[in-house]
Design an enzyme around this catalytic site. Sequence first.
Site, mmCIF file in Angstrom:
data_model
loop_
_atom_site.group_PDB
_atom_site.id
_atom_site.type_symbol
_atom_site.label_atom_id
_atom_site.label_comp_id
_atom_site.label_asym_id
_atom_site.label_seq_id
_atom_site.Cartn_x
_atom_site.Cartn_y
_atom_site.Cartn_z
ATOM 1 N N LEU A 104 0.851 -1.186 0.000
ATOM 2 C CA LEU A 104 0.000 0.000 0.000
ATOM 3 C C LEU A 104 0.890 1.241 0.000
ATOM 4 C CD1 LEU A 104 -2.583 -1.329 2.572
ATOM 5 C CD2 LEU A 104 -3.055 -0.796 0.165
ATOM 6 N N CYS A 108 4.064 6.917 -4.137
ATOM 7 C CA CYS A 108 4.844 7.790 -3.236
ATOM 8 C C CYS A 108 6.077 7.089 -2.665
ATOM 9 C CB CYS A 108 3.940 8.329 -2.132
ATOM 10 S SG CYS A 108 4.864 9.110 -0.806
ATOM 11 N N CYS A 113 7.403 10.516 -4.311
ATOM 12 C CA CYS A 113 7.836 11.469 -3.262
ATOM 13 C C CYS A 113 9.063 10.991 -2.506
ATOM 14 C CB CYS A 113 6.734 11.717 -2.234
ATOM 15 S SG CYS A 113 5.071 11.523 -2.817
ATOM 16 N N HIS A 163 7.737 0.416 2.341
ATOM 17 C CA HIS A 163 6.585 -0.323 1.801
ATOM 18 C C HIS A 163 5.998 -1.227 2.877
ATOM 19 C CE1 HIS A 163 7.885 1.225 -1.890
ATOM 20 N NE2 HIS A 163 8.218 0.144 -2.554
ATOM 21 N N PHE A 529 15.589 31.134 17.741
ATOM 22 C CA PHE A 529 16.615 31.798 16.937
ATOM 23 C C PHE A 529 17.852 30.903 16.784
ATOM 24 C CE2 PHE A 529 19.559 35.369 16.079
ATOM 25 C CZ PHE A 529 18.860 35.902 15.028
#
Length: 551
Positions: A104, A108, A113, A163, A529
Amino acid sequence: MDVRKPRDAFVSLRARIAATGRPVPAGDIGEHGQPLTVGEWAVLIDELLDNPNDEAIWNVALPEEDDREFDAIFVGGGAAGRFGSAFLRARGGRQLVIDSWPFLGGSCPHQACVPHHLFSEVARELDLARHMSGRLWYPKFDPKKASIVEVIELFRAGRGFPHAVMNWQSKEQLGMEYILNSRAQVLDPHTVEADGKRFTAKNIVLATGARTTFPDLPGIDLRGVYDFASLTEDMNYEPNRCVIIGGSKVAIEYGSFFQATGCQTTILSRTPLMTTTSLHHVDDGLRAYVVDMMRDRGMEILEGVEPVAIEGNGKVSAVRYQDANGLEQVIASDFVFIATGERPATSQFVDALGVDVDDNGFIKVDTHMRTSVGNVWAAGDLLGPPLEMFKARKSGCTAARNIMGEPHEFDFTEYPDFLHSTYEITWLGLSESEARRKYQNVIKIQMPPDDANPETFPLPVADGSMLYAFTRPIISGWFKLLIDGDSRRLLGAHHVGFGVKDAFQYLDYLVRRPEGITIDQMGELNELFLNPEHFIQLCRLRAGQSQLTDL
Ligand code: COM
């Protein structure tokens, strides 16, 4: 309804793991209480990818475990189908998701991706290593050591684990039912066939994604022509000279990776980079910085050109194109990369169901993700641009919510966006020209400011840009914040550098709330910062003004 594959399906999965020489857990794999571990899933998936066959992986409840009719069958288990399934299940419904890959998550984690982010990280690392070559502790940069093939092999060798997590999480944590390694055939708005069995459901959700469109060019079938998918699967030589056809995000991202490895890269684009309609709200200043910095790294970017043919005898040797003056030119090349965009394969759904599609084959849906056919929904890249993760996942969830009786709409026309070159490039809200068209009194905070010399102006300086800022300030990045001087609300934010992608996900939400967020509220936030976009402290520096001015 007997939908469960007989237990021997799992026995044969055991046999597959045993054949690899790895330890096999006792008992029937897949039975409750003895699930596959992530490591075992990885072995199984790798084995099926290396030696594909049509033995489906079943994870479907036996009738005595759950005899409810399916509320929805998701055809396609990528981000849209997987998230939609999880949401429907979480709402108490019963779903089945079917995918032709043995895992599934869709393209991607396999070809899109996840490898893109690996390649972009490599591009950034190589850029720094090349820039710092021979300084501090950095060795003299040796471009011969940077190999495209090696990075691809690294990805291929490791992708079984992500995966595997998809299969494991979907089964063990999300309680989803699925059939993998089997192509679904939609027969009517309630019936889908997979692995020789028919399944019926109250609804069907189409979510099979999109693929690269290969332009109809002479030579397009030559060896040496790749797209992002075939690059990941089949690239087996180290190229020296790349020509990219197309000017999409993929062109910029993959081109920057190829160039960073030392493979001289040319992008052939019909339109100026980042100006296609599929990318909206791109600020002119951001675009100029991105393109200048790609050229600074030695990339050739040819805009307003038209590819004519790919040449070669069996294998790519050159690309012929028409330049912006209409003259034919040739570039010698041993590697052509196609980045002209993606289209869906929807003809099966049009034939079987009669769903309405647009001129490019994308499925038309309403804001609930309903198609033109009752009880048929669609989600993800099948709907057309933006082909982005947030849209895939949320459109799948939107279909699920509506199927489960919760009226829910999803408008994906506005969203924050990003891409990579050797930089992370992120933007949200309005570009400066859009803001000026809409508002009378636009104030901007920009670094470097328009009148500064960028060669000596070392902002941004923060995580990821420190070494650049202290060695060659112009390459440390660029950013702009746009504010409506009357309402004092933020209108848009644009950043090239490192490390702001996360913040922009949340900033987009604040900017797009009906009440928005003002420069004064930004100035009240507590910065960590040095922070890569510097927006908080720069807003605070200006917030004291009753009549705002640029910074
Ligand atoms: C991510 C895939 S790689 S999914 O969206 O979690 O299914």
